[in-house]
Design a protein around this motif. Structure first.
Motif, PDB file in Angstrom:
ATOM      1  N   LEU A  32       0.820  -1.205   0.000  1.00 54.12           N
ATOM      2  CA  LEU A  32       0.000   0.000   0.000  1.00 54.12           C
ATOM      3  C   LEU A  32       0.857   1.258   0.000  1.00 54.12           C
ATOM      4  O   LEU A  32       0.434   2.300  -0.470  1.00 54.12           O
ATOM      5  CB  LEU A  32      -0.937   0.007   1.204  1.00 54.12           C
ATOM      6  CG  LEU A  32      -2.033  -1.049   1.132  1.00 54.12           C
ATOM      7  CD1 LEU A  32      -2.851  -1.058   2.396  1.00 54.12           C
ATOM      8  CD2 LEU A  32      -2.926  -0.803  -0.067  1.00 54.12           C
ATOM      9  N   ARG A  34       3.305   1.481  -1.775  1.00 48.48           N
ATOM     10  CA  ARG A  34       3.933   1.389  -3.097  1.00 48.48           C
ATOM     11  C   ARG A  34       5.426   1.125  -2.948  1.00 48.48           C
ATOM     12  O   ARG A  34       6.238   1.701  -3.651  1.00 48.48           O
ATOM     13  CB  ARG A  34       3.697   2.662  -3.895  1.00 48.48           C
ATOM     14  CG  ARG A  34       2.243   3.040  -3.843  1.00 48.48           C
ATOM     15  CD  ARG A  34       1.877   4.046  -4.872  1.00 48.48           C
ATOM     16  NE  ARG A  34       0.476   3.858  -5.186  1.00 48.48           N
ATOM     17  CZ  ARG A  34      -0.040   4.026  -6.376  1.00 48.48           C
ATOM     18  NH1 ARG A  34       0.712   4.338  -7.374  1.00 48.48           N
ATOM     19  NH2 ARG A  34      -1.323   3.850  -6.582  1.00 48.48           N
ATOM     20  N   LYS A 162      -3.002   3.242   8.980  1.00 43.94           N
ATOM     21  CA  LYS A 162      -3.870   3.470   7.828  1.00 43.94           C
ATOM     22  C   LYS A 162      -3.824   4.950   7.434  1.00 43.94           C
ATOM     23  O   LYS A 162      -3.620   5.295   6.274  1.00 43.94           O
ATOM     24  CB  LYS A 162      -5.298   3.043   8.175  1.00 43.94           C
ATOM     25  CG  LYS A 162      -6.283   3.271   7.051  1.00 43.94           C
ATOM     26  CD  LYS A 162      -7.552   2.484   7.253  1.00 43.94           C
ATOM     27  CE  LYS A 162      -8.350   3.006   8.427  1.00 43.94           C
ATOM     28  NZ  LYS A 162      -9.642   2.327   8.559  1.00 43.94           N
ATOM     29  N   LEU A 163      -3.979   5.815   8.416  1.00 47.44           N
ATOM     30  CA  LEU A 163      -3.967   7.250   8.153  1.00 47.44           C
ATOM     31  C   LEU A 163      -2.616   7.688   7.587  1.00 47.44           C
ATOM     32  O   LEU A 163      -2.541   8.429   6.610  1.00 47.44           O
ATOM     33  CB  LEU A 163      -4.264   8.010   9.447  1.00 47.44           C
ATOM     34  CG  LEU A 163      -4.162   9.539   9.370  1.00 47.44           C
ATOM     35  CD1 LEU A 163      -5.150  10.085   8.374  1.00 47.44           C
ATOM     36  CD2 LEU A 163      -4.410  10.160  10.734  1.00 47.44           C
ATOM     37  N   ILE A 165      -0.391   6.050   5.985  1.00 43.06           N
ATOM     38  CA  ILE A 165      -0.105   5.571   4.640  1.00 43.06           C
ATOM     39  C   ILE A 165      -1.007   6.256   3.622  1.00 43.06           C
ATOM     40  O   ILE A 165      -0.564   6.686   2.572  1.00 43.06           O
ATOM     41  CB  ILE A 165      -0.276   4.040   4.539  1.00 43.06           C
ATOM     42  CG1 ILE A 165       0.756   3.349   5.422  1.00 43.06           C
ATOM     43  CG2 ILE A 165      -0.116   3.585   3.105  1.00 43.06           C
ATOM     44  CD1 ILE A 165       0.565   1.866   5.500  1.00 43.06           C
ATOM     45  N   PHE A 166      -2.283   6.403   3.967  1.00 42.79           N
ATOM     46  CA  PHE A 166      -3.226   6.984   3.010  1.00 42.79           C
ATOM     47  C   PHE A 166      -2.919   8.463   2.764  1.00 42.79           C
ATOM     48  O   PHE A 166      -2.882   8.913   1.626  1.00 42.79           O
ATOM     49  CB  PHE A 166      -4.661   6.824   3.503  1.00 42.79           C
ATOM     50  CG  PHE A 166      -5.669   7.565   2.665  1.00 42.79           C
ATOM     51  CD1 PHE A 166      -5.861   7.224   1.336  1.00 42.79           C
ATOM     52  CD2 PHE A 166      -6.406   8.616   3.193  1.00 42.79           C
ATOM     53  CE1 PHE A 166      -6.775   7.907   0.553  1.00 42.79           C
ATOM     54  CE2 PHE A 166      -7.313   9.306   2.414  1.00 42.79           C
ATOM     55  CZ  PHE A 166      -7.501   8.955   1.098  1.00 42.79           C
ATOM     56  N   ASP A 167      -2.728   9.220   3.807  1.00 45.98           N
ATOM     57  CA  ASP A 167      -2.557  10.662   3.647  1.00 45.98           C
ATOM     58  C   ASP A 167      -1.505  11.179   4.626  1.00 45.98           C
ATOM     59  O   ASP A 167      -1.832  11.792   5.637  1.00 45.98           O
ATOM     60  CB  ASP A 167      -3.904  11.366   3.875  1.00 45.98           C
ATOM     61  CG  ASP A 167      -3.898  12.785   3.351  1.00 45.98           C
ATOM     62  OD1 ASP A 167      -2.807  13.312   3.091  1.00 45.98           O
ATOM     63  OD2 ASP A 167      -4.992  13.368   3.216  1.00 45.98           O
ATOM     64  N   GLU A 169       0.562  13.632   4.607  1.00 46.53           N
ATOM     65  CA  GLU A 169       0.611  15.074   4.880  1.00 46.53           C
ATOM     66  C   GLU A 169      -0.430  15.456   5.917  1.00 46.53           C
ATOM     67  O   GLU A 169      -0.146  16.178   6.878  1.00 46.53           O
ATOM     68  CB  GLU A 169       0.361  15.868   3.592  1.00 46.53           C
ATOM     69  CG  GLU A 169       1.513  15.782   2.611  1.00 46.53           C
ATOM     70  CD  GLU A 169       1.372  16.786   1.479  1.00 46.53           C
ATOM     71  OE1 GLU A 169       0.232  17.214   1.192  1.00 46.53           O
ATOM     72  OE2 GLU A 169       2.405  17.132   0.887  1.00 46.53           O
ATOM     73  N   LEU A 181       6.051   5.900  12.530  1.00 44.58           N
ATOM     74  CA  LEU A 181       5.209   4.806  12.036  1.00 44.58           C
ATOM     75  C   LEU A 181       5.869   4.140  10.830  1.00 44.58           C
ATOM     76  O   LEU A 181       5.834   2.913  10.684  1.00 44.58           O
ATOM     77  CB  LEU A 181       3.823   5.339  11.665  1.00 44.58           C
ATOM     78  CG  LEU A 181       2.978   5.790  12.868  1.00 44.58           C
ATOM     79  CD1 LEU A 181       1.760   6.583  12.406  1.00 44.58           C
ATOM     80  CD2 LEU A 181       2.545   4.591  13.700  1.00 44.58           C
ATOM     81  N   ARG A 217      -5.728  -7.998  -2.343  1.00 42.06           N
ATOM     82  CA  ARG A 217      -6.258  -6.675  -2.729  1.00 42.06           C
ATOM     83  C   ARG A 217      -7.338  -6.810  -3.802  1.00 42.06           C
ATOM     84  O   ARG A 217      -8.246  -5.978  -3.891  1.00 42.06           O
ATOM     85  CB  ARG A 217      -5.106  -5.804  -3.229  1.00 42.06           C
ATOM     86  CG  ARG A 217      -5.483  -4.394  -3.648  1.00 42.06           C
ATOM     87  CD  ARG A 217      -5.925  -3.581  -2.461  1.00 42.06           C
ATOM     88  NE  ARG A 217      -6.478  -2.289  -2.861  1.00 42.06           N
ATOM     89  CZ  ARG A 217      -7.753  -2.099  -3.181  1.00 42.06           C
ATOM     90  NH1 ARG A 217      -8.601  -3.117  -3.158  1.00 42.06           N
ATOM     91  NH2 ARG A 217      -8.193  -0.915  -3.515  1.00 42.06           N
ATOM     92  N   ASP A 221     -12.105  -4.183  -0.766  1.00 42.61           N
ATOM     93  CA  ASP A 221     -11.759  -2.768  -0.745  1.00 42.61           C
ATOM     94  C   ASP A 221     -11.677  -2.240   0.678  1.00 42.61           C
ATOM     95  O   ASP A 221     -11.765  -1.046   0.911  1.00 42.61           O
ATOM     96  CB  ASP A 221     -12.809  -1.960  -1.519  1.00 42.61           C
ATOM     97  CG  ASP A 221     -12.634  -2.117  -3.014  1.00 42.61           C
ATOM     98  OD1 ASP A 221     -11.485  -2.269  -3.442  1.00 42.61           O
ATOM     99  OD2 ASP A 221     -13.644  -2.094  -3.734  1.00 42.61           O
ATOM    100  N   ARG A 222     -11.576  -3.139   1.647  1.00 50.10           N
ATOM    101  CA  ARG A 222     -11.455  -2.686   3.037  1.00 50.10           C
ATOM    102  C   ARG A 222     -10.122  -3.177   3.582  1.00 50.10           C
ATOM    103  O   ARG A 222      -9.801  -4.357   3.489  1.00 50.10           O
ATOM    104  CB  ARG A 222     -12.610  -3.235   3.881  1.00 50.10           C
ATOM    105  CG  ARG A 222     -13.980  -2.903   3.318  1.00 50.10           C
ATOM    106  CD  ARG A 222     -15.041  -3.243   4.333  1.00 50.10           C
ATOM    107  NE  ARG A 222     -14.872  -2.427   5.518  1.00 50.10           N
ATOM    108  CZ  ARG A 222     -15.401  -1.218   5.665  1.00 50.10           C
ATOM    109  NH1 ARG A 222     -16.123  -0.710   4.710  1.00 50.10           N
ATOM    110  NH2 ARG A 222     -15.209  -0.538   6.765  1.00 50.10           N
ATOM    111  N   LEU A 223      -9.374  -2.259   4.171  1.00 47.95           N
ATOM    112  CA  LEU A 223      -8.023  -2.583   4.590  1.00 47.95           C
ATOM    113  C   LEU A 223      -7.986  -3.769   5.553  1.00 47.95           C
ATOM    114  O   LEU A 223      -7.170  -4.671   5.399  1.00 47.95           O
ATOM    115  CB  LEU A 223      -7.367  -1.357   5.232  1.00 47.95           C
ATOM    116  CG  LEU A 223      -5.948  -1.587   5.742  1.00 47.95           C
ATOM    117  CD1 LEU A 223      -5.033  -2.065   4.635  1.00 47.95           C
ATOM    118  CD2 LEU A 223      -5.399  -0.323   6.376  1.00 47.95           C
TER     119      LEU A 223
END
Lengths: 426, 266
Positions: A32, A34, A162-163, A165-167, A169, A181, A217, A221-223
């Motif tokens: 996730l 990448r 999760k937060l 990695i997703f966003d 910034e 993390l 994956r 669609d849920r982590l």
């Protein structure tokens, strides 16, 4: 005798299952981010550490070799991050550099050790390429502990990881220690890979961190579910691979696990319901068939409209001329419509049934309404309308149809002066 | 001195002598600006003018070379809970395995705290925020299945969930449909009327005059800042955009429209 074999097999089974499951868990996060190939770099970077530890300690003491491997793997991860930070290079190049430099120096050290003529250096290679068949009960205990630690840590920090990695910034502005993390995830990945190297080898450990997560994956669609599925698929391939290699001695455990994992991945890529190749192909085919059917219905409608008789029989030749279909294509589309009860086959052509007329009306209404919309609202000249309407007539749903009618003031004719039919069943 | 004090107490953001550079290339140079509280503020300027960098500097994502920034009279680190930052939509991977509700819930993580799972109330609150943006029915939708406008709405809903005093939005209208733009502006006005401050990095000069209270014109340096009626002038736009004709043409048109509208009001 049997008892002994069963016990060894059980050991190998349990060990491979645990190792692959836990590798899949940490691998999902790498995927996730990448950074799926980070595991590859870490695994290769363990080699110089193993050699250095051997040269310093002088024998193949397990804790020393593991510590050495972990140390250089983490150093490589730090180098990777440093290259990213300090140079304009992207992920792939930075990974390539860290991997090759560390692995290269590992090979140099290995050659040096062989040149020194130590008697016991042979075991070093198996450290890198793995020998799952020699798994000991102590190894399994160690893996159980490792799996527990990884699962507990990932569970505790699930939301924050999760937060981050997703966003990242946004997470940073919220005061989350995004870098810590990141370090945690990298350490877990390095830890699992180094722990697995001696058992499974470089290639398997890399595969075990990438393949099951990529397969999982496809299905969700849920982590949380992706994580559980990855662990499950990893565990299954670990167990099946180990079993397969136990029953056929020519098959090595590591490669067998990779093969099983790859088959599960292939299955997932092909068959998963939303992202799968098969599902996509079916959806596209469905749309294509519907468009063909809509077109034939509208063609029939146009001919009938011209003749003023919707019950007219339309000859095949007339229909073939309208959009250059081959006879075979026309026959296939017509067959589908006949089987849906929208057309009837007559000796010298085709005829719309009552339901067929209504279905054709649906298409014609949408086509002409869209042409009206384009011409009225967008002021397109009348020779630009048809091609666009040809696509939109299949897409407009009932809600959009009502909106269009309302906006255009329930027009009765299209820009070419043809009548816009009313749906007779309304 | 007394003037300075009042300015400091009513300012949402105070930027002093800010210089930021990426490598050797300066992106912001000696920027001094006060952004007043309780207004909808546009930051405009050509591409590469440092608009996004200014937002990032405010929330501590880029470190300034010189200068300092205060948010409600304190360093940002002490004001985190008061600020919602909405990054550009392209800055995240929308194929990430999560749904709209889950993203909005991320705005509540600060409240929820470490090691805890979101409760039913948190889900309810997140759902309300989606509702405000008119996309509650998309709560369970995987985020890559959302349109650009819907994704932007999800991001704004996440900011609403944080319930901050200051909203910082980086190009929220880029690649967004007209309906979404209207919805977002409606909500921004509501927020302002509740006394919140909204700062938007903005591209569309045409909407500045109608929809913003205050404007900051930026091109590496601060060109001008002030209430739209005072600062959003043809002269300032000329200084901000230089010879870029298309942008100027837009602006001239906007100004003309505004003047015509004023005439007709009289």
């Amino acid at each position: 005798m049997y008892g002994f074999i069963d016990f060894t097999l059980l050991n190998v089974l349990a060990g491979s299952t645990l190792l692959c499951a836990v590798a899949a868990l940490v691998g999902t996060f790498a995927l996730l981010r990448r950074e799926a190939l980070l595991g590859d770099a870490l695994a290769h970077a363990a080699l110089p550490g193993i050699c250095l530890a051997y040269m310093i300690v002088g024998d193949k003491s397990l804790p020393a070799l593991l510590a050495g491997a972990l140390a250089t793997a983490l150093t490589a991860a730090a180098c990777h991050r440093f290259i990213l930070w300090a140079s304009p290079l992207k992920e792939d190049a930075a990974l390539g550099i860290s991997l090759s430099v560390f692995y290269g120096s590992g090979i140099v050290l290995l050659t040096k050790i062989q040149g020194l003529g130590f008697g016991t250096q042979a075991g070093l290679k198996s450290f890198l390429f793995g020998s799952a068949a020699t798994m000991l009960p102590s190894d399994v205990k160690f893996l159980v502990a490792l799996a527990l630690v990884v699962a507990v840590l990932l569970g505790l920090f699930f939301k924050e990881l999760k937060l981050a990695i997703f966003d990242p910034e946004f997470a940073t502005t919220q005061g989350y220690p995004v870098r810590m993390l990141d370090v945690l995830l990298t350490m877990l990945l390095a830890g699992v890979i180094v722990a697995g190297l001696r058992i499974a080898g470089v290639v398997l450990m890399v595969a075990a961190t990438i393949v099951p997560p990529a397969a999982a994956r496809q299905w969700s669609d849920r982590l949380g579910i992706v994580l559980l599925l990855a662990a499950l698929l990893g565990g299954v391939s670990g167990a099946l691979g180990a079993y397969a290699s136990a029953v056929s001695p020519w098959l090595k455990t590591g490669p067998a696990i990779v093969v099983v994992g790859s088959m599960l991945f292939l299955l997932s890529v092909l068959c998963s319901p939303r992202r799968g190749v098969l599902a996509r192909w079916l959806r596209e085919r469905h749309t294509r068939l519907r468009i063909e059917e809509d077109h034939l219905l509208r063609d029939l409608y146009l001919v009938c409209e011209e003749r003023g008789d919707f019950a007219a029989v339309v000859g095949f030749v007339d229909l073939l001329g309208m959009r250059g279909l081959t006879p075979g294509q026309l026959r296939r589309v017509a067959h589908r419509l006949i089987s849906r009860g929208l057309l009837r086959s007559e000796p010298d052509g085709l005829r719309l049934t009552d339901r067929g007329i209504r279905a054709a009306q649906r298409v014609v209404i949408r086509h002409r309404l869209w042409e009206t919309f384009l011409s009225k609202q967008l002021n397109l000249p009348s020779d630009h309308l048809h091609r666009d309407a040809e696509e939109m007539e299949h897409v407009i749903d009932d809600a959009l149809l009502r909106d269009l009618q309302e906006q255009l003031g329930y027009p009765t004719t299209d820009p070419h002066g043809r009548r816009i039919p009313k749906e007779t069943d309304q | 001195m007394s003037q300075r004090r009042t300015a400091a107490t009513t300012a949402a953001i105070e930027v002093h002598d800010l210089t930021v550079s990426y490598g050797a290339k300066p992106v912001l140079w000696d920027v001094d600006v006060l952004i007043p509280a309780g207004q909808i503020v546009a930051i405009v300027g050509p591409n590469g003018a440092g608009k996004s960098t200014l937002l990032k500097a405010i929330v501590g994502l880029v470190r300034p070379l010189t200068g300092w920034i205060k948010v409600f009279d304190a360093p940002f680190e002490q004001r985190r809970a008061w600020v919602a930052y909405v990054p550009q939509r392209e800055s995240v991977d929308w194929d990430f395995p999560t749904d709209a509700l889950d993203v909005v819930m991320m705005g509540l993580y600060g409240q929820i705290g470490w090691f805890r799972r979101p409760s039913r109330e948190h889900r309810q609150r997140a759902l309300q925020c989606l509702e405000q943006l008119g996309i509650a029915h998309l709560a369970q939708r995987q985020i890559s299945q959302l349109s650009g406008g819907q994704q932007q709405r999800v991001f704004l809903a996440r900011a609403l969930a944080q319930n901050p005093k200051l909203y910082l939005l980086d190009e929220p209208f880029a690649g967004v449909d007209a309906a979404t733009e209207d919805t977002i502006f409606r909500i921004l006005r509501q927020l302002r009327d509740q006394g919140r401050t909204v700062v938007v990095v903005h591209h569309d000069l045409q909407t500045v005059a109608d929809r913003f209270d205050y404007v900051v014109l930026l091109n590496l340096r601060l060109i001008a800042a002030g209430p739209v009626e005072e600062a959003f002038t043809a002269e300032n736009l000329q200084r901000t955009y230089g010879g870029r004709l298309t942008a100027l043409a837009y602006a001239a048109e906007t100004l003309l429209r505004r003047d015509v509208a004023r005439e007709s009001q009289r």
